[in-house]
Scaffold this active site. Structure first.
Site, PDB file in Angstrom:
ATOM      1  N   GLY A 118       0.867  -1.176   0.000  1.00 52.02           N
ATOM      2  CA  GLY A 118       0.000   0.000   0.000  1.00 52.02           C
ATOM      3  C   GLY A 118       0.897   1.216   0.000  1.00 52.02           C
ATOM      4  O   GLY A 118       1.672   1.418   0.937  1.00 52.02           O
ATOM      5  N   GLY A 135      -0.126   4.608  -0.728  1.00 55.31           N
ATOM      6  CA  GLY A 135      -0.826   5.891  -0.741  1.00 55.31           C
ATOM      7  C   GLY A 135      -0.229   6.791   0.320  1.00 55.31           C
ATOM      8  O   GLY A 135       0.967   6.728   0.613  1.00 55.31           O
ATOM      9  N   VAL A 163      -0.434   6.834   3.624  1.00 56.37           N
ATOM     10  CA  VAL A 163       0.170   6.185   4.793  1.00 56.37           C
ATOM     11  C   VAL A 163       1.452   5.445   4.412  1.00 56.37           C
ATOM     12  O   VAL A 163       2.477   5.561   5.092  1.00 56.37           O
ATOM     13  CB  VAL A 163      -0.834   5.219   5.466  1.00 56.37           C
ATOM     14  CG1 VAL A 163      -0.157   4.439   6.593  1.00 56.37           C
ATOM     15  CG2 VAL A 163      -2.019   5.990   6.013  1.00 56.37           C
ATOM     16  N   LYS A 171     -13.127   1.292  14.421  1.00 53.19           N
ATOM     17  CA  LYS A 171     -12.210   1.492  15.545  1.00 53.19           C
ATOM     18  C   LYS A 171     -12.850   1.033  16.865  1.00 53.19           C
ATOM     19  O   LYS A 171     -12.158   0.514  17.746  1.00 53.19           O
ATOM     20  CB  LYS A 171     -11.802   2.964  15.610  1.00 53.19           C
ATOM     21  CG  LYS A 171     -10.990   3.403  14.389  1.00 53.19           C
ATOM     22  CD  LYS A 171     -10.830   4.912  14.309  1.00 53.19           C
ATOM     23  CE  LYS A 171      -9.993   5.304  13.101  1.00 53.19           C
ATOM     24  NZ  LYS A 171      -9.875   6.766  12.943  1.00 53.19           N
TER      25      LYS A 171
END
EC number: 1.1.1.3
Length: 339
Positions: free
Chosen positions: A10, A12, A14, A227
């Protein structure tokens, strides 16, 4: 263990944040753990860069920003993506930063389980697979005898999972209540301070990059609900999934409601509640000046315990380097345990 070879899946905001943070903090990690960290692969949704000898973190970020894909990385660019990257190189730890998928948890679920099968540790910022299959994933990590860390999945740079487990280790956790989504907190804060309508502030938030082009996960409470599930499982031992959370977002909050609340010295905030009796995300009235009175993209949570009563934590809930800071903390923890 003198060297830790990592894959960043990944790439992107982050993933790039992790690469930038590693570039900045390699010496600090070596000082704290005695281990050198080397990025041997990084992958976006359709391509990757792979080298057993290591990749340049700053060049990875530059390539992605300028060329739009990691296949353009000089010499070591590749069309491999997804699970194939895990087979293409020797590694010790998967840093998983793919986008959250609340429908089927992919690709995070497959990537994480495959890394466990290969005997590798995993650090993730992803919420989808944890919100849907927490028990299965944690069980798979235990069975494989590997470490699985996910601090960044809940509060960005706000410490809550590791803090509660380590610093409050003597306490039984009764409940957690807080603001777990920075985007909605920013929108509500702006509506409160300016008296503007929801649609106006949402549009400005999107232009600033605080809200996504499709803001549904944030404004409808989905992100905070994910979360909530992670905190319920990891800190209260509640066997819950996303479907167990009552969810209401902020899209129906108007400026009139906020003005009415202000007259009585209250604010409207999107509050997540985690307790054995209630798993809920919804807009609530909170007293101005209370610990929940935080503005902008800040997150906060109040942890109710048996011995220490209430302990509150606060921190930036979003941001590239902010989220990366939590992932690097998890990586350092793993390396310390290994050594």
């Amino acid at each position: 263990m003198d060297e830790c070879k990592v894959i960043i899946m990944g790439f992107g905001s982050v993933g790039q944040g992790v690469a930038n943070a590693l570039s900045m903090k390699k010496d600090l990690i070596k000082d704290k753990t005695g281990v050198s960290v080397k990025v041997v692969a990084a992958a976006d949704s359709s391509s990757s860069a792979i080298s057993q000898d290591g990749l340049d973190e700053e060049l990875l970020v530059k390539t992605k920003k300028e060329e739009g894909k990691l296949a353009a990385y000089p010499e070591f660019g590749s069309d491999k993506s997804g699970l194939d990257v895990l087979d293409a190189v020797e590694y010790d730890c998967l840093i998983e930063a793919t986008p959250t998928n609340i429908v089927d948890a992919q690709p995070a679920l497959s990537l994480t389980l495959k890394a466990f099968e290969q005997g590798k540790d995993v650090v993730t910022s992803n919420k989808g697979h944890l919100a849907l299959k927490f028990k299965e994933i944690v069980g798979a990590a235990e069975e494989a005898g590997v470490e699985f860390k996910y601090e960044a999945s809940v509060g960005g740079s706000m410490p809550i999972i590791n803090f509660t487990r380590d610093t409050l280790a003597s306490c039984e956790i009764k409940s957690i209540k807080g603001i777990l989504n920075g985007t909605t907190n920013y929108i509500l804060s702006r509506m409160t301070s300016e008296g503007s309508d929801y649609e106006v502030i949402l549009k400005e938030s999107q232009e600033l990059g605080i809200a996504e082009t499709d803001p549904t996960q944030d404004v409808e409470g989905i992100d905070a609900a994910c979360k909530t599930v992670i905190l319920a499982n990891s800190l209260l031992g509640i066997d819950a999934t996303y479907s167990d959370v009552k969810v209401e977002g902020i899209s129906n909050i108007n400026s009139q409601a906020i003005e009415l609340a202000k007259k009585d010295d209250y604010l409207i905030k999107l509050i997540a509640e985690v307790s054995p009796e209630n798993l809920q995300v919804s807009p609530r009235l909170i007293k101005r000046g209370s610990s929940y009175d935080v503005s902008g993209t800040l997150n906060m949570a109040t942890i109710k315990t048996d011995l220490a009563d209430e302990v509150s934590v606060i921190g930036l809930g979003a941001g590239s380097l902010e989220t990366a800071s939590a992932m690097l903390t998890d990586l350092i923890s793993i390396l310390k345990n290994k050594n």
